[in-house]
Design a protein around this motif. Structure first.
Motif, PDB file in Angstrom:
ATOM      1  N   GLY A 379       0.811  -1.216   0.000  1.00 41.72           N
ATOM      2  CA  GLY A 379       0.000   0.000   0.000  1.00 41.72           C
ATOM      3  C   GLY A 379       0.844   1.265   0.000  1.00 41.72           C
ATOM      4  O   GLY A 379       2.014   1.259   0.389  1.00 41.72           O
ATOM      5  N   LYS A 380       0.238   2.353  -0.470  1.00 42.47           N
ATOM      6  CA  LYS A 380       0.971   3.618  -0.601  1.00 42.47           C
ATOM      7  C   LYS A 380       0.351   4.718   0.260  1.00 42.47           C
ATOM      8  O   LYS A 380      -0.847   4.717   0.528  1.00 42.47           O
ATOM      9  CB  LYS A 380       0.956   4.083  -2.061  1.00 42.47           C
ATOM     10  N   VAL A 381       1.213   5.656   0.658  1.00 41.98           N
ATOM     11  CA  VAL A 381       0.742   6.864   1.323  1.00 41.98           C
ATOM     12  C   VAL A 381       1.218   8.050   0.498  1.00 41.98           C
ATOM     13  O   VAL A 381       2.346   8.056  -0.015  1.00 41.98           O
ATOM     14  CB  VAL A 381       1.255   6.957   2.786  1.00 41.98           C
ATOM     15  N   LEU A 382       0.338   9.040   0.297  1.00 39.36           N
ATOM     16  CA  LEU A 382       0.699  10.277  -0.392  1.00 39.36           C
ATOM     17  C   LEU A 382       0.240  11.452   0.455  1.00 39.36           C
ATOM     18  O   LEU A 382      -0.938  11.518   0.849  1.00 39.36           O
ATOM     19  CB  LEU A 382       0.087  10.354  -1.790  1.00 39.36           C
ATOM     20  N   ILE A 383       1.171  12.335   0.752  1.00 36.05           N
ATOM     21  CA  ILE A 383       0.879  13.487   1.604  1.00 36.05           C
ATOM     22  C   ILE A 383       1.428  14.738   0.943  1.00 36.05           C
ATOM     23  O   ILE A 383       2.591  14.766   0.506  1.00 36.05           O
ATOM     24  CB  ILE A 383       1.551  13.338   2.991  1.00 36.05           C
ATOM     25  N   SER A 384       0.613  15.785   0.852  1.00 39.43           N
ATOM     26  CA  SER A 384       1.164  17.117   0.580  1.00 39.43           C
ATOM     27  C   SER A 384       0.954  17.919   1.855  1.00 39.43           C
ATOM     28  O   SER A 384      -0.054  17.743   2.547  1.00 39.43           O
ATOM     29  CB  SER A 384       0.465  17.786  -0.613  1.00 39.43           C
ATOM     30  N   ASP A 385       1.934  18.777   2.176  1.00 36.80           N
ATOM     31  CA  ASP A 385       1.792  19.505   3.441  1.00 36.80           C
ATOM     32  C   ASP A 385       2.683  20.738   3.486  1.00 36.80           C
ATOM     33  O   ASP A 385       3.695  20.822   2.773  1.00 36.80           O
ATOM     34  CB  ASP A 385       2.148  18.584   4.622  1.00 36.80           C
ATOM     35  N   TYR A 386       2.278  21.663   4.345  1.00 37.16           N
ATOM     36  CA  TYR A 386       3.107  22.824   4.611  1.00 37.16           C
ATOM     37  C   TYR A 386       4.351  22.358   5.379  1.00 37.16           C
ATOM     38  O   TYR A 386       4.256  21.532   6.285  1.00 37.16           O
ATOM     39  CB  TYR A 386       2.371  23.841   5.477  1.00 37.16           C
ATOM     40  N   CYS A 387       5.492  22.906   5.002  1.00 40.47           N
ATOM     41  CA  CYS A 387       6.748  22.580   5.668  1.00 40.47           C
ATOM     42  C   CYS A 387       7.510  23.880   5.925  1.00 40.47           C
ATOM     43  O   CYS A 387       7.024  24.974   5.628  1.00 40.47           O
ATOM     44  CB  CYS A 387       7.591  21.643   4.793  1.00 40.47           C
ATOM     45  N   LYS A 388       8.710  23.753   6.481  1.00 42.65           N
ATOM     46  CA  LYS A 388       9.576  24.918   6.680  1.00 42.65           C
ATOM     47  C   LYS A 388      10.974  24.542   6.219  1.00 42.65           C
ATOM     48  O   LYS A 388      11.283  23.370   6.012  1.00 42.65           O
ATOM     49  CB  LYS A 388       9.572  25.351   8.136  1.00 42.65           C
ATOM     50  N   ARG A 389      11.826  25.548   6.062  1.00 41.35           N
ATOM     51  CA  ARG A 389      13.196  25.247   5.675  1.00 41.35           C
ATOM     52  C   ARG A 389      13.966  24.724   6.879  1.00 41.35           C
ATOM     53  O   ARG A 389      13.586  24.958   8.030  1.00 41.35           O
ATOM     54  CB  ARG A 389      13.872  26.479   5.100  1.00 41.35           C
ATOM     55  N   ALA A 390      15.032  24.001   6.610  1.00 41.05           N
ATOM     56  CA  ALA A 390      15.871  23.481   7.695  1.00 41.05           C
ATOM     57  C   ALA A 390      16.547  24.648   8.414  1.00 41.05           C
ATOM     58  O   ALA A 390      16.822  25.691   7.816  1.00 41.05           O
ATOM     59  CB  ALA A 390      16.907  22.527   7.127  1.00 41.05           C
ATOM     60  N   GLY A 391      16.783  24.458   9.707  1.00 39.16           N
ATOM     61  CA  GLY A 391      17.444  25.494  10.481  1.00 39.16           C
ATOM     62  C   GLY A 391      16.462  26.408  11.186  1.00 39.16           C
ATOM     63  O   GLY A 391      15.236  26.229  11.088  1.00 39.16           O
ATOM     64  N   PRO A 392      16.978  27.413  11.911  1.00 39.57           N
ATOM     65  CA  PRO A 392      16.108  28.298  12.688  1.00 39.57           C
ATOM     66  C   PRO A 392      15.222  29.162  11.799  1.00 39.57           C
ATOM     67  O   PRO A 392      15.595  29.526  10.684  1.00 39.57           O
ATOM     68  CB  PRO A 392      17.105  29.154  13.489  1.00 39.57           C
ATOM     69  N   ALA A 393      14.034  29.487  12.324  1.00 38.05           N
ATOM     70  CA  ALA A 393      13.080  30.327  11.598  1.00 38.05           C
ATOM     71  C   ALA A 393      13.105  31.746  12.165  1.00 38.05           C
ATOM     72  O   ALA A 393      13.542  31.971  13.297  1.00 38.05           O
ATOM     73  CB  ALA A 393      11.677  29.747  11.712  1.00 38.05           C
ATOM     74  N   SER A 394      12.633  32.690  11.369  1.00 44.01           N
ATOM     75  CA  SER A 394      12.542  34.076  11.835  1.00 44.01           C
ATOM     76  C   SER A 394      11.455  34.193  12.895  1.00 44.01           C
ATOM     77  O   SER A 394      10.572  33.337  13.010  1.00 44.01           O
ATOM     78  CB  SER A 394      12.207  35.002  10.670  1.00 44.01           C
ATOM     79  N   LYS A 395      11.527  35.269  13.673  1.00 41.07           N
ATOM     80  CA  LYS A 395      10.509  35.495  14.707  1.00 41.07           C
ATOM     81  C   LYS A 395       9.127  35.630  14.082  1.00 41.07           C
ATOM     82  O   LYS A 395       8.138  35.176  14.634  1.00 41.07           O
ATOM     83  CB  LYS A 395      10.849  36.744  15.517  1.00 41.07           C
ATOM     84  N   GLU A 396       9.075  36.260  12.920  1.00 44.69           N
ATOM     85  CA  GLU A 396       7.791  36.456  12.243  1.00 44.69           C
ATOM     86  C   GLU A 396       7.170  35.115  11.850  1.00 44.69           C
ATOM     87  O   GLU A 396       5.969  34.879  12.058  1.00 44.69           O
ATOM     88  CB  GLU A 396       7.970  37.324  10.993  1.00 44.69           C
ATOM     89  N   PHE A 397       8.000  34.238  11.290  1.00 43.68           N
ATOM     90  CA  PHE A 397       7.477  32.938  10.853  1.00 43.68           C
ATOM     91  C   PHE A 397       7.113  32.077  12.054  1.00 43.68           C
ATOM     92  O   PHE A 397       6.089  31.378  12.036  1.00 43.68           O
ATOM     93  CB  PHE A 397       8.497  32.224   9.964  1.00 43.68           C
ATOM     94  N   GLU A 398       7.922  32.124  13.097  1.00 41.27           N
ATOM     95  CA  GLU A 398       7.600  31.383  14.331  1.00 41.27           C
ATOM     96  C   GLU A 398       6.275  31.869  14.901  1.00 41.27           C
ATOM     97  O   GLU A 398       5.457  31.078  15.385  1.00 41.27           O
ATOM     98  CB  GLU A 398       8.719  31.549  15.363  1.00 41.27           C
ATOM     99  N   GLY A 399       6.050  33.185  14.838  1.00 39.50           N
ATOM    100  CA  GLY A 399       4.793  33.751  15.337  1.00 39.50           C
ATOM    101  C   GLY A 399       3.601  33.264  14.534  1.00 39.50           C
ATOM    102  O   GLY A 399       2.543  32.951  15.095  1.00 39.50           O
ATOM    103  N   TYR A 400       3.778  33.176  13.207  1.00 39.93           N
ATOM    104  CA  TYR A 400       2.719  32.674  12.331  1.00 39.93           C
ATOM    105  C   TYR A 400       2.394  31.222  12.665  1.00 39.93           C
ATOM    106  O   TYR A 400       1.230  30.841  12.795  1.00 39.93           O
ATOM    107  CB  TYR A 400       3.175  32.804  10.870  1.00 39.93           C
ATOM    108  N   ILE A 401       3.435  30.384  12.825  1.00 36.63           N
ATOM    109  CA  ILE A 401       3.237  28.964  13.150  1.00 36.63           C
ATOM    110  C   ILE A 401       2.494  28.824  14.472  1.00 36.63           C
ATOM    111  O   ILE A 401       1.552  28.028  14.599  1.00 36.63           O
ATOM    112  CB  ILE A 401       4.598  28.228  13.219  1.00 36.63           C
ATOM    113  N   LYS A 402       2.904  29.605  15.454  1.00 36.02           N
ATOM    114  CA  LYS A 402       2.293  29.528  16.790  1.00 36.02           C
ATOM    115  C   LYS A 402       0.840  29.983  16.747  1.00 36.02           C
ATOM    116  O   LYS A 402      -0.044  29.358  17.336  1.00 36.02           O
ATOM    117  CB  LYS A 402       3.091  30.379  17.778  1.00 36.02           C
ATOM    118  N   GLN A 403       0.605  31.072  16.028  1.00 36.46           N
ATOM    119  CA  GLN A 403      -0.762  31.618  15.949  1.00 36.46           C
ATOM    120  C   GLN A 403      -1.716  30.631  15.288  1.00 36.46           C
ATOM    121  O   GLN A 403      -2.871  30.491  15.681  1.00 36.46           O
ATOM    122  CB  GLN A 403      -0.721  32.939  15.170  1.00 36.46           C
ATOM    123  N   ARG A 404      -1.240  29.876  14.296  1.00 35.53           N
ATOM    124  CA  ARG A 404      -2.082  28.904  13.602  1.00 35.53           C
ATOM    125  C   ARG A 404      -2.099  27.540  14.294  1.00 35.53           C
ATOM    126  O   ARG A 404      -2.910  26.685  13.944  1.00 35.53           O
ATOM    127  CB  ARG A 404      -1.585  28.711  12.161  1.00 35.53           C
TER     128      ARG A 404
END
Length: 491
Positions: A379-404
């Protein structure tokens, strides 16, 4: 109101006296194929019930006892009630040997029908509420909550939207309601206990009856399971989805952008591309996790002749999906369910498919281990999803992730989670460039159709969509927000 209600009860009573003259399964189910359907759907309905071994069960609208004997085998005490005297007498003739069953001839709408507060563990009904008026349903729900113990459950099943049985009827006073009516009435029911405590109902499950989907390509047979809880004990995330992120107007707004039936990136275009990678074969079984309003499910079922089970935590999403299924005659069933709590037997599905949903799940490794168990070998699994780049994220992006409330990982880390769960031939592709192109195309279309969008929704809706898409473009173009496509196989 009382006079009108009394008149309706007489109409319903006459209707059932006419249709229970023979007191057969065919007469009770109003379908010539009742015997065959019963063999499949009765075990299915019973399998959906919460545990009731040794507990007190109240069966409303028990009829001739299609479920009474089954319930009696596990219940500590069972009260079987119906308002047609001939039906409940036949029930007693069939099931009277069970000493834990009490048979009652009574009308559920009668004010004289009373059970002690918090005396029942499970209230069960099968095709009952559709024979009550709207006001009678609301009144009965309040009474059921009073009768139910805290932590106890209500299970009911109804025909929605339209008739499904082929029994000929001179007149048909049945209320084939939109399922959202029942969800709203049960969800909005609050009962004050008089000691400062108040209680409500928490949705534990809502789904199509699979036997009707399989045999009649019919999604109108729907059942619900509700649990009595103290008003503070609520499913906060589900409430957030249905009142904030995926409220009905918001869903329709997203659909306007993504295309009819879709609430995920690229709509039908990306669905066609991704589904083509699965090599679906007629008769295979697919689980869609986070199915939204069902567009991808309908596409797979109609084009590839597969049986699709769509689950979503949002009640509103599933309500729309069920409504869209009317008349399609394809093998798709829907269920309100939390994929982190849902269980299926091992080796149930040939494919597990999920589009832009698992970003909500905190414990992805546990979910992927479940996926692995639920899939058949090969059997197969197929997933599309939001991801982030490797390494630390900016404060703005971290805030967006937390808010959602998202849980995002880089694409390769996502793929490694699938490998760790046992999958092989894992392909983890960064599809961010495609994501940016799709976002821009969707944004251009919305801006081009600005006037009609505002006319259909509002200027605020337009501004929120345009602002949201521009923000996603900025985050993706900067490299912070990524979009991953993951495909993996079970050995």
């Amino acid at each position: 109101m009382a006079a009108a209600s009394g008149q309706e009860r007489e109409v319903q009573k006459s209707y059932w006296i006419e249709h229970t003259a023979e007191l057969t399964v065919e007469a009770m189910m109003l379908d010539s194929k009742a015997a065959d359907l019963d063999k499949e759907e009765r075990p299915e309905v019973l399998s959906l019930l919460p545990p009731y071994e040794g507990k007190t069960v109240l069966e409303l609208g028990a009829g001739i006892g299609r479920f009474t004997g089954e319930l009696a085998q596990k219940a500590g005490q069972l009260i079987a009630l119906d308002f047609i005297e001939g039906a409940i007498k036949k029930n007693e003739n069939i099931n009277g040997h069970y000493k834990n069953v009490k048979f009652m001839c009574a009308d559920v709408t009668s004010p004289n029908l009373n059970f002690s507060p918090e005396s029942v563990d499970l209230i069960f009904s099968n095709w009952l509420l559709m024979y009550l008026s709207d006001e009678e349903v609301k009144a009965l729900v309040e009474r059921m909550v009073i009768w139910l113990k805290v932590g106890g459950h209500i299970f009911f099943r109804e025909s929605c939207f339209h008739q499904s049985g082929d029994h000929k009827r001179k007149n048909n006073p049945t209320h084939y309601r939109d399922p959202s009516f029942y969800t709203k009435v049960f969800r909005e029911c609050h009962v004050n206990a008089g000691d400062g405590k108040s209680f409500e109902l928490s949705l534990a499950g809502c789904k199509c009856i699979g036997a009707y989907v399989k045999n009649k390509k019919n999604q109108n047979q729907i059942c619900w399971t509700w649990q009595k809880v103290a008003s503070k004990d609520d499913m906060e995330f589900q409430r957030f989805l249905d009142t904030v992120q995926y409220k009905c107007s918001g869903i329709l707004r997203y659909e306007r952008v993504f295309g009819q039936g879709f609430v995920s990136t690229g709509g039908l275009e990306t669905t066609k591309e991704f589904v083509a990678m699965l090599d679906l074969q007629p008769g295979q079984k697919v689980l869609d996790v986070g199915c939204g309003i069902g567009g991808g499910n309908f596409y797979m079922a109609e084009k590839y002749d597969v049986h699709v089970v769509g689950i979503d935590l949002s009640i509103n999403m599933i309500s729309f999906a069920l409504e869209r299924a009317i008349g399609l005659k394809c093998a798709v069933e829907f269920e309100v369910a939390d994929c982190t709590k849902k269980t299926y037997p091992d080796c149930t599905f040939d494919v597990i498919y999920s589009r832009d949903t698992i970003l909500h799940i905190q414990d992805k490794p546990a979910l992927f281990r479940s996926f692995y168990k639920w899939l058949r070998p090969g059997g197969k699994v197929l997933i599309s999803d939001y991801c982030k780049r490797a390494g630390p994220a900016s404060k703005e992006f971290e805030g967006y992730i937390k808010q959602r409330g998202y849980d995002l990982h880089d694409v390769e880390a996502y793929g490694q989670m699938l490998r760790d769960a046992g999958f092989h031939e894992v392909v983890a592709e960064d599809r961010t460039e495609q994501f940016i192109k799709v976002l821009q195309k969707e944004l251009d279309t919305v801006e081009k159709e600005r006037e009609s969008f505002i006319h259909e929704f509002s200027e605020q809706d337009y501004n929120e969509i345009v602002g949201g898409w521009k923000s996603k473009l900025i985050r993706s173009s900067s490299g912070e927000q990524r979009w991953g496509l993951l495909i993996a196989k079970k050995k």
